[in-house]
Design a protein around this motif. Structure first.
Motif: not given
Length: 346
Positions: A227-233
């Motif tokens: 979930r954190i990895m998708l923050l930028v998206v």
């Protein structure tokens, strides 16, 4: 010489106006860390914002703290987001598998959609609905801090939603271990997906999963990391969504907005760069631990500052509506997760 003296005096004056609020926020953070030792289920982050609210609306309600708490609220959360990237790798995500990845993406996407629609139904602004959606779907305070500039959210909107998200996270943190144990028994991955796929902050995930066992902590963190990895998206899409909805009357205004929104916030870029570096060369464990340490302290101090700055009276003017919104989003997240776990994981 006179210019140098004037410049020095100017810096000293600025420092003296910033230090009272900054030091106060840090002291509240330290106290919160101490209380968290005795109340680990709440966690220092939640305690910090709650304690900040209580103190900021009683004995520490003073204008002299405003500038320092504003710096702590804004800049420290930004640095916290950057340092968080040094604790994450792309390789780690692979452990939850393709189905786990699909679960995370759908859980986040449906949570964002449902939360935004519900927010509009309850007559919340676009900004508050988007902040609530991003905060619950991604990573709580860090997500809100990243999203707010891209949608031009006001400080009051950000503070109110951070409070609501943290309060909701605290309730879910205590309830999810019980729900997971009842529904999934010995299914480690399903229990981990429920906790790691819903809870807002990393601290809440760890605290909640710890109520079951160490293995659930490990796997729940994998779902949380995705979930954190998708923050930028999410930040990028929210910014584009808000840009399309904003009326732009003239070509000059169009150019100004384009320049202002030429790129993602620096701290989001920093988060991604740190994550890429850590994924490619795997930073030394000590460096990652140090980054995690400072990231945690920055976040807790920033949360304390947000609490100190939040006017409790204003918050309670719309208390009932906020409560309905928060609890409804929590129920939606849990029901979505249960349905998606049945489809892809359990």
């Amino acid at each position: 010489m006179n210019t140098l003296v004037k410049t020095t005096n100017s810096y000293l004056t600025q420092a003296l106006t910033i230090l009272p609020g900054l030091i106060t926020a840090f002291i509240v953070a330290v106290i919160s860390k101490g209380i968290a030792i005795w109340l680990p289920t709440l966690g220092a982050a939640t305690i910090a914002i709650l304690l900040g609210i209580v103190l900021g609306n009683t004995c520490l309600k003073h204008p002299i703290l405003d500038k320092g708490t504003k710096i702590a609220e804004g800049k420290l959360l930004e640095f916290s987001v950057v340092l968080l990237g040094a604790t994450v790798t792309f390789q780690t995500i692979a452990h939850i598998g393709i189905k786990g990845g699909i679960f995370v993406v759908l859980q986040m996407g449906l949570t964002i959609l449902a939360t935004y629609i519900l927010g509009k139904k309850l007559l919340f602004s676009d900004n508050m609905s988007l902040l609530m959606a991003g905060g619950n779907a991604v990573c709580g305070s860090s997500a809100i801090a990243s999203i707010a500039p891209s949608i031009h959210a006001k400080e009051e909107e950000k503070g109110q939603i951070i409070t609501l998200v943290n309060l909701l996270g605290t309730i879910l943190m205590l309830l999810l271990p019980l729900i997971a144990s009842i529904l999934y028994g010995t299914d480690l991955l399903a229990k981990s997906a429920l906790i790691g796929g819903i809870l807002q902050s990393v601290g809440q995930v760890v605290a909640s999963a710890s109520m079951i066992n160490g293995e659930v902590v490990e796997f729940a963190m994998l779902f949380k990391i995705m979930r954190i990895m998708l923050l930028v998206v999410v930040v990028y899409l929210f910014g584009k969504f808000k840009e399309r909805k904003a009326p732009i009357a003239t070509a000059a205004e169009t150019t100004a907005v384009a320049k202002k929104k030429a790129g993602l916030p620096w701290y989001v870029v920093g988060f991604v760069l740190f994550c890429i570096i850590n994924s490619l060369i795997q930073l030394p464990a000590q460096l990652s631990q140090t980054a995690h340490f400072f990231s945690g302290w920055f976040e807790i101090t920033a949360l304390a500052a947000i609490g100190l700055r939040l006017d409790f009276q204003k918050f309670f003017k719309e208390g009932k509506r906020f409560l309905i919104y928060g609890l409804s989003v929590g129920v939606i997240q849990v029901l979505l997760a249960i349905g998606l776990i049945r489809l892809f994981i359990a």
